[in-house]
Design an enzyme around this catalytic site. Structure first.
Site, mmCIF file in Angstrom:
data_model
loop_
_atom_site.group_PDB
_atom_site.id
_atom_site.type_symbol
_atom_site.label_atom_id
_atom_site.label_comp_id
_atom_site.label_asym_id
_atom_site.label_seq_id
_atom_site.Cartn_x
_atom_site.Cartn_y
_atom_site.Cartn_z
ATOM 1 N N HIS A 3 8.061 6.627 -27.783
ATOM 2 C CA HIS A 3 7.012 7.528 -27.301
ATOM 3 C C HIS A 3 7.200 8.943 -27.842
ATOM 4 O O HIS A 3 6.240 9.582 -28.302
ATOM 5 C CB HIS A 3 7.017 7.545 -25.766
ATOM 6 N N ASN A 20 -0.199 17.224 -22.089
ATOM 7 C CA ASN A 20 -0.472 16.125 -23.012
ATOM 8 C C ASN A 20 -0.627 16.581 -24.463
ATOM 9 O O ASN A 20 -1.221 15.861 -25.270
ATOM 10 C CB ASN A 20 -1.741 15.382 -22.575
ATOM 11 N N GLU A 53 -10.222 19.333 -13.005
ATOM 12 C CA GLU A 53 -11.085 19.952 -14.009
ATOM 13 C C GLU A 53 -10.525 21.268 -14.536
ATOM 14 O O GLU A 53 -10.938 21.746 -15.583
ATOM 15 C CB GLU A 53 -12.483 20.196 -13.406
ATOM 16 N N GLU A 86 9.507 16.065 -26.113
ATOM 17 C CA GLU A 86 8.912 16.555 -24.860
ATOM 18 C C GLU A 86 9.497 17.914 -24.467
ATOM 19 O O GLU A 86 8.804 18.746 -23.884
ATOM 20 C CB GLU A 86 9.117 15.535 -23.745
ATOM 21 N N HIS A 141 -0.377 14.035 -27.225
ATOM 22 C CA HIS A 141 -0.381 12.697 -26.639
ATOM 23 C C HIS A 141 -1.634 11.891 -27.001
ATOM 24 O O HIS A 141 -1.560 10.666 -27.074
ATOM 25 C CB HIS A 141 -0.241 12.786 -25.120
ATOM 26 N N LYS A 187 3.227 10.784 -12.085
ATOM 27 C CA LYS A 187 2.388 9.864 -12.856
ATOM 28 C C LYS A 187 3.129 8.536 -12.997
ATOM 29 O O LYS A 187 4.246 8.487 -13.505
ATOM 30 C CB LYS A 187 2.067 10.427 -14.236
ATOM 31 N N HIS A 226 -0.612 8.499 -28.365
ATOM 32 C CA HIS A 226 -0.940 7.234 -27.714
ATOM 33 C C HIS A 226 -1.711 6.313 -28.652
ATOM 34 O O HIS A 226 -1.537 5.090 -28.622
ATOM 35 C CB HIS A 226 -1.750 7.493 -26.446
ATOM 36 N N LYS A 243 7.582 22.096 -15.985
ATOM 37 C CA LYS A 243 6.729 21.024 -15.476
ATOM 38 C C LYS A 243 6.451 21.214 -13.999
ATOM 39 O O LYS A 243 5.338 20.961 -13.529
ATOM 40 C CB LYS A 243 7.349 19.651 -15.722
ATOM 41 N N ARG A 286 -2.865 20.830 -15.902
ATOM 42 C CA ARG A 286 -1.903 19.755 -16.117
ATOM 43 C C ARG A 286 -2.182 19.010 -17.415
ATOM 44 O O ARG A 286 -1.260 18.486 -18.047
ATOM 45 C CB ARG A 286 -1.904 18.783 -14.932
ATOM 46 N N ARG A 307 0.809 -1.231 0.000
ATOM 47 C CA ARG A 307 0.000 0.000 0.000
ATOM 48 C C ARG A 307 0.838 1.276 0.000
ATOM 49 O O ARG A 307 0.353 2.339 0.362
ATOM 50 C CB ARG A 307 -0.998 0.005 1.166
#
Length: 361
Positions: free
Chosen positions: A265, A245, A237, A183, A248, A141, A252, A225, A241, A119
């Site tokens: 990537h 992306n 919302e 990036e 992306h 992330k 992806h 960043k 952040r 955990r």
């Protein structure tokens, strides 16, 4: 050495960047002293840097090495289970610490293992590729891929420290350096137009691995960043952040359609940024000259500016599974101008379809 602080209350940590940091024992000692340490790396990076890193961990109670196969296709549950089994077989408890020594795949898997083992245990990021140094190691992330979608299984989980040794880039293949530049260029596009201009002038120095230029690019990228993550840690919302992306959602889809590892990537993100920029131009947000500048810098960085030959249905089906989507609509990051990005689901689908079907940019 440059130090950037990620201010997140009790989850705050430092990003330390510079040359020769793998050998600086003082950067590790407070986290590893009298602890069981597991270094997670891969078959490519391990032979290059494991020995040097172990010398900086001499105050640890014990050290085990977990060496994974190298490649995006191994960012999966099987690799995660290898880590769990090694920790359990060695009776590592909650006071243990993991160290991710490698690129984005190693960092993401290690972070997710740390978030979920017993955990939650501590971990440190030691990124060895440009892409992981400026992006995936920073911000918390973590996760693994699923055959139906990239990064669909994961958690937000912050490291205790990020240690970026620029000297590790000396062994980085040119194709991976270019992938990392995608990036880096992204930060200029989404929030730092002055940095974008600097990159236009210095892309050749970066490709030649000029140390001062690399340190400048890494520092400015991490500062950008850090500012975004500090303001919007969990991609709320507010959508701040989410702007990280850019490209992306398209990228992806490319990675998933081709099979993980077929394109790096950063290569997929580069093609995705061209597609997002094309949409932004078609919708009247950026000028054609801005689009041309974006295309030219990506070409100069030896990055693809055209997606692979995927059908419209393939793109739309895979993009429909993106984590940013809202109310059944594909959410995209677009450019309002060079240096300003925004998230939206409010656009003409015909424009998206035109972009998908535009094969030569």
């Amino acid at each position: 050495m440059e130090t950037i602080r990620i201010s997140l209350g009790d989850r705050s940590y430092d990003i330390c960047s510079g040359r020769g940091l793998l050998s600086k024992k003082d950067l590790f000692i407070q986290y590893v002293s009298k602890k069981n340490v597991a270094i997670i790396t891969n078959e490519t990076v391990g032979p290059l840097y494991l020995k040097k890193l172990r010398k900086s961990l001499s105050d640890a109670t014990s050290i085990i090495e977990i060496v994974l196969k190298d490649g995006e296709e191994f960012k999966n549950q099987d690799s995660l289970d290898i880590i769990y089994e090694a920790l359990l077989n060695n009776k590592y408890g909650r006071d243990s610490i993991l160290i991710a020594l490698g690129g984005g795949v190693v960092g993401d898997i290690t972070g997710y293992a740390a978030a979920t083992y017993m955990r939650g245990i501590d971990f440190i990021q030691v990124p060895t590729t440009l892409l992981s140094q400026v992006d995936s190691s920073v911000g918390g992330k973590t996760g693994i891929n699923h055959r139906l979608g990239k990064n669909m299984i994961g958690a937000f989980y912050q490291p205790k420290r990020v240690i970026i040794d620029v000297d590790c880039l000396e062994s980085l293949p040119d194709i991976e350096l270019s992938a990392g530049l995608a990036e880096v260029i992204k930060y200029g596009l989404i929030r730092d137009p002055i940095f974008f201009e600097w990159l236009e002038q210095n892309v050749n120095n970066l490709l030649k691995k000029h140390p001062d230029s690399l340190i400048e690019a890494i520092t400015r990228s991490c500062n950008n960043k850090a500012a975004v993550v500090t303001e919007d840690e969990f991609e709320t919302e507010k959508g701040i952040r989410a702007t990280l992306n850019l490209g992306h959602t398209f990228g992806h889809a490319i990675e998933t359609a081709l099979g993980y590892g077929k394109w790096l990537h950063g290569q997929a993100v580069a093609a995705g940024m061209i597609m997002a920029s094309h949409m932004s131009m078609q919708l009247g947000f950026i000028e054609e000259q801005d689009f041309t500048r974006i295309k030219n810098i990506l070409k100069a960085a030896n990055l693809p500016i055209n997606p692979p030959d995927l059908s419209q249905d393939q793109f739309l089906d895979l993009m429909a599974s993106d984590k940013k989507n809202k109310n059944g609509k594909i959410s995209l990051i677009l450019l309002r101008s060079l240096g300003e990005a925004f998230q939206t689901e409010d656009y003409d689908m015909k424009v998206l379809e035109k972009t998908i079907n535009t094969k030569i940019f």
